[in-house]
Design an enzyme around this catalytic site. Sequence first.
Site, PDB file in Angstrom:
ATOM      1  N   TYR A  70       0.926  -1.149  -0.007  1.00 14.28           N
ATOM      2  CA  TYR A  70       0.025   0.014  -0.274  1.00 14.28           C
ATOM      3  C   TYR A  70       0.830   1.115   0.065  1.00 14.28           C
ATOM      4  O   TYR A  70       1.553   1.709   1.159  1.00 14.28           O
ATOM      5  CB  TYR A  70      -0.844  -0.003   1.326  1.00 14.28           C
ATOM      6  CG  TYR A  70      -1.875   1.017   1.525  1.00 14.28           C
ATOM      7  CD1 TYR A  70      -2.964   1.260   0.466  1.00 14.28           C
ATOM      8  CD2 TYR A  70      -1.756   1.804   2.613  1.00 14.28           C
ATOM      9  CE1 TYR A  70      -3.773   2.384   0.458  1.00 14.28           C
ATOM     10  CE2 TYR A  70      -2.821   2.873   2.920  1.00 14.28           C
ATOM     11  CZ  TYR A  70      -3.740   3.141   1.733  1.00 14.28           C
ATOM     12  OH  TYR A  70      -4.607   4.116   1.985  1.00 14.28           O
ATOM     13  N   TYR A  76     -11.683  -5.338   7.177  1.00 14.54           N
ATOM     14  CA  TYR A  76     -10.359  -4.956   7.708  1.00 14.54           C
ATOM     15  C   TYR A  76     -10.469  -3.876   8.679  1.00 14.54           C
ATOM     16  O   TYR A  76      -9.964  -3.931   9.708  1.00 14.54           O
ATOM     17  CB  TYR A  76      -9.472  -4.415   6.530  1.00 14.54           C
ATOM     18  CG  TYR A  76      -8.260  -3.857   7.027  1.00 14.54           C
ATOM     19  CD1 TYR A  76      -7.183  -4.475   7.398  1.00 14.54           C
ATOM     20  CD2 TYR A  76      -8.187  -2.654   7.320  1.00 14.54           C
ATOM     21  CE1 TYR A  76      -5.858  -4.031   7.771  1.00 14.54           C
ATOM     22  CE2 TYR A  76      -6.952  -1.834   7.822  1.00 14.54           C
ATOM     23  CZ  TYR A  76      -5.890  -2.577   7.855  1.00 14.54           C
ATOM     24  OH  TYR A  76      -4.672  -2.188   8.542  1.00 14.54           O
ATOM     25  N   HIS A  77     -11.474  -2.622   8.412  1.00 11.07           N
ATOM     26  CA  HIS A  77     -11.450  -1.327   9.268  1.00 11.07           C
ATOM     27  C   HIS A  77     -12.201  -1.798  10.315  1.00 11.07           C
ATOM     28  O   HIS A  77     -12.229  -0.955  11.196  1.00 11.07           O
ATOM     29  CB  HIS A  77     -11.842  -0.251   8.162  1.00 11.07           C
ATOM     30  CG  HIS A  77     -10.922  -0.080   6.956  1.00 11.07           C
ATOM     31  ND1 HIS A  77     -11.299  -0.618   5.724  1.00 11.07           N
ATOM     32  CD2 HIS A  77      -9.967   0.459   6.721  1.00 11.07           C
ATOM     33  CE1 HIS A  77     -10.361  -0.541   4.975  1.00 11.07           C
ATOM     34  NE2 HIS A  77      -9.479   0.388   5.447  1.00 11.07           N
ATOM     35  N   LYS A 107     -11.185  16.423  16.364  1.00  6.46           N
ATOM     36  CA  LYS A 107     -10.369  15.565  15.578  1.00  6.46           C
ATOM     37  C   LYS A 107     -10.151  16.439  14.263  1.00  6.46           C
ATOM     38  O   LYS A 107     -10.859  16.581  13.366  1.00  6.46           O
ATOM     39  CB  LYS A 107     -10.835  14.366  14.911  1.00  6.46           C
ATOM     40  CG  LYS A 107     -10.618  13.128  15.888  1.00  6.46           C
ATOM     41  CD  LYS A 107     -10.769  11.699  14.915  1.00  6.46           C
ATOM     42  CE  LYS A 107      -9.876  11.355  13.717  1.00  6.46           C
ATOM     43  NZ  LYS A 107      -8.569  11.294  14.076  1.00  6.46           N
ATOM     44  N   ASP A 148      -8.487  13.459   8.567  1.00  7.85           N
ATOM     45  CA  ASP A 148      -8.214  12.039   8.940  1.00  7.85           C
ATOM     46  C   ASP A 148      -9.481  11.559   9.713  1.00  7.85           C
ATOM     47  O   ASP A 148      -9.872  11.988  10.663  1.00  7.85           O
ATOM     48  CB  ASP A 148      -7.019  11.905   9.921  1.00  7.85           C
ATOM     49  CG  ASP A 148      -6.818  10.791  10.976  1.00  7.85           C
ATOM     50  OD1 ASP A 148      -7.319   9.679  10.388  1.00  7.85           O
ATOM     51  OD2 ASP A 148      -6.532  11.036  12.176  1.00  7.85           O
TER      52      ASP A 148
END
Lengths: 335, 668
Positions: free
Chosen positions: B18, B172-173, B542, B546
């Site tokens: 990646y 995955y996440h 935040k 992201d």
Amino acid sequence: MPPSDPHDDAQQVMAANKAAVSRALNLVEDRRPEAQTGVTKLLAELKDAPKAAGGHRVGLTGPPGVGKSTLTSALARSVRQRGRTVGVVAIDPSSIRSGGSLLGDRARMSFDPSDEGLFVRSLATAGVVGGLAYAANSAVRVLAAAYDMVVIETTGVGQSEIDIVHVADTVVLVIQPGSGDVLQFLKAGIMEIPDILVVNKADHDELAQRAVSDLRGALQTAHAVGAGSGQDVNWETPILATSATQGTGIEELIDTLDEHRQHLDATLAGRRRQGEVQWTLDLFSRKHGEHGVSTLGGLAQLKARAERDLDGGQTPLSLCERLSREYVTALGKTP
Amino acid sequence: MAEYGKRERDRPWIMRTYSGHSTAAASNELYRTNLAKGQTGLSVAFDLPTQTGYDADDPLARGEVGKVGVPVSHIGDMRALFDGLPLDQMNTSMTINATAVWLLSLYVAAAQDQGVDPSVLRGTTQNDIIKEYLSRGTHIFPPAASMRLTTDLITYTVSEVPKWNPINICSYHLQEAGATPTQELAYALVTAIGVLDAVKATGRVPESDFGKVVGRMSFFVNAGIRFVEELCKMRAFVELWDRVTRERYGVTDPKQRRFRYGVQVNSLGLTEQQPENNVIRIVLEMLAVTLSKDARARAIQLPAWNEALGLPRPWDQQWSLRAQQILADESDLLEYADLFKGSEVVEAQTQRLVDSAWAEVQEVLKRGGAVEAVESGYIKQRLVESNAARLRAIENGDRVVVGVNKYVEGAPSPLTENLDEAILTVDPEVDASQRAALARWKEERDNAAVEQALAELQRVAKTDENMMTASIAAAHAGVTTGEWANTLREVWGEYRAPTGVAGATVKTSGSGPAAETIARLRKRLDELEVRMGRRPKLLVGKPGLDGHSNGAEQIAIKARDVGFDVVYEGIRVSPEQIVASALEEGVHLIGLSILSGSHLALVPEVVRRLRDAGLGDVPVVAGGIIPEADAERLRRDGVAAVYTPKDFELDNIMSDLIDLVDRQHAAE
């Protein structure tokens, strides 16, 4: 913090200076005894603010997960587009175990940080189980002095609706299609009937239409069994469908809010005063129970007393404190 | 007798890394080197502005350009990215979701420019928006509009680019967000069901071709350190997918029912302490997805050993690639049939996972399916709870992490002797150069053609026509990523997803040292409230683009549980918004979480703006993947404390936060 002048502070609040509004909210949240004089003075200064008398206090309530924060966000945005300013009080429950809270409403709201005409404050219920935050009534007064519309957003079915009537001119109950609980409450006549009913998440036409017609039927039943007595007989509760995520129905909601505000015009001052009286009594009886009420002469007498003292410049909080002291003194005298 | 001759072997999986950073040209060079090292496919990492539909000149892109991936703003960037790499011979995986339709359009347009017919393109677009709402946070539009883009891409490729994998359903996440194996299985499957149902509902695919759509579904799976359980999880996936495709969609061709998946092994479990140990973790995790021939990954990308420290360098990535090559080419793994068929232990564990996952699938379907369970916050809340449980197990030692909560004493590592050189740093000038290049691009293109293409995009967005055709035309016309996304934002609006934190309940034990610590912290906050007149209030923000919100969520929940009033704003807020919130909310303390590496741009800006707003005395702390040299700079700039992944004991952080509020109050 340097000591400040309540008159200057109030002037700045009325000018909707954000820093001043925030300081004023910090002050009314302050529970230290030494802060109370300042609170009373500030609220007295704000009492006759031009915005307050002409403004609109809207209570938005409903069960968790119906999209109230998103709806509040969409409502505030559209009201701003009409050139009016908005203050929001978003109330979330405090944890019974820790006393802390997670105030997550901002996460669902999108707003322009440079907009001077929109102010959002989150409050925790802080131990007033199931009800509005301790400082909610005072916070609404502060925001009402600064902004054209004040939205009080709170979660729950039950106690908080009854509370919200005390601080809001117009109570909007938000539900989503298929939520049977609210229907049951209405049918059983347990719930006070709100001024406006909103079916949110009406993204699916068919489901939303069915929900609207179900509610209409339930309202008729409720009226038939005499629920909501004491409600405004000249106002037929409208039922609206909105989708906060898609932005539909918001303009109609604002129009309906305006209609209700206009409808109230003549009776508004009385309604607000009754709300404060009720708020005072609720605060006091939650703290000291029936014994407190009877020690100070019973409900009717306390009510008359509250009406008199609130006219004399007391706030529900300061009056409740005063009544508490009297109760404690009376307890000392009782054998 | 050992045999040394050549033996029959299975074809190895596709090996990828990646990667992507700084600019299209720099990333192109990296891809060429990677291919020369024996990598067999490309995996493009886009930067956050590209993933969330902003150009480099947007204020929200500040500090994020070229950080976690490559910026691709227009067809010129796409051409540069694949310069000298013939697209008919590449197998390209693109980690792209909200803007997947756009990036695939650029890819198709760039192929056409190379003289390549789109029908021969091979690769994958991630295109899984559900897990963005739940974990990764690069979504833009509300669920209905997002699902429409997802299905547009799928129906387009199934007929026009038949070898393309139009979607990579990502469990995955979910694991990165704390999912248990059962949750990972269940939520990936309900996502796939939600997507297939939506494709069916478009009516664009004839009943007879639906098997083709099912056959193109692929998955992107995680593998954690409990590698036996993970191995069983992969086998459970195979069995459950076969069941879903057969029973729900009536697919008869077994090839179309095959569970096709790629893997990136777990990054969540990689440690900042003794980071060299991560190599061993990565290899064990790779075994989970390769050992079973009957449930083997078709493509693997491995993280690098130093990811918890910062961005990996080419050498770090090469080390991970070599691990794959040694397993596939040097060991005898690929010479055997399935190793576990008939194993009672493996089959029993697989069955347990199949049953528990199937029950959770039914639970979500009962709640109206994946989209509904996202909008109601149900799934998010389950994930937040699991992650809190995971962190608590590490904190109290129930779950061993070598070098972190056990065997922490060790010799200094020569690999990290010079820590600041043990990671890659992105040239801070990338931001400015990308902005300049973008301005040039806009100047040189045919703006009338751009206007026309955008008008057409807007028109199509309001109908139910496929967005791909208009997007490919826009790509050729020179439209930029920001323009494409903004046009659609105007039609569909933006969406802020449920955070799952407010309703999350965390079980705490009533006695023992952990409970005593909590009780002590609560008592201190109660006392502070009495002294201060109101309960200490913490803002968790935040900043930047992201979307990895685990850290912020767990801090928010923990802070509530020790007794703070916590204002949590969710992901993607600008420094301006954070300061406005701090002012309006009257907070006593601000915590910022940033994992994209853009802390040096964003944190000082928040501090400066706070000062300008008269809030200079509100303490600010920051958390994220922040190298020590950067942490020092931040502290010099006025940040009260910096936390990194090695600070896993949340109670200690809470104690620090209370100290900060206490000291600040005493100073007033």
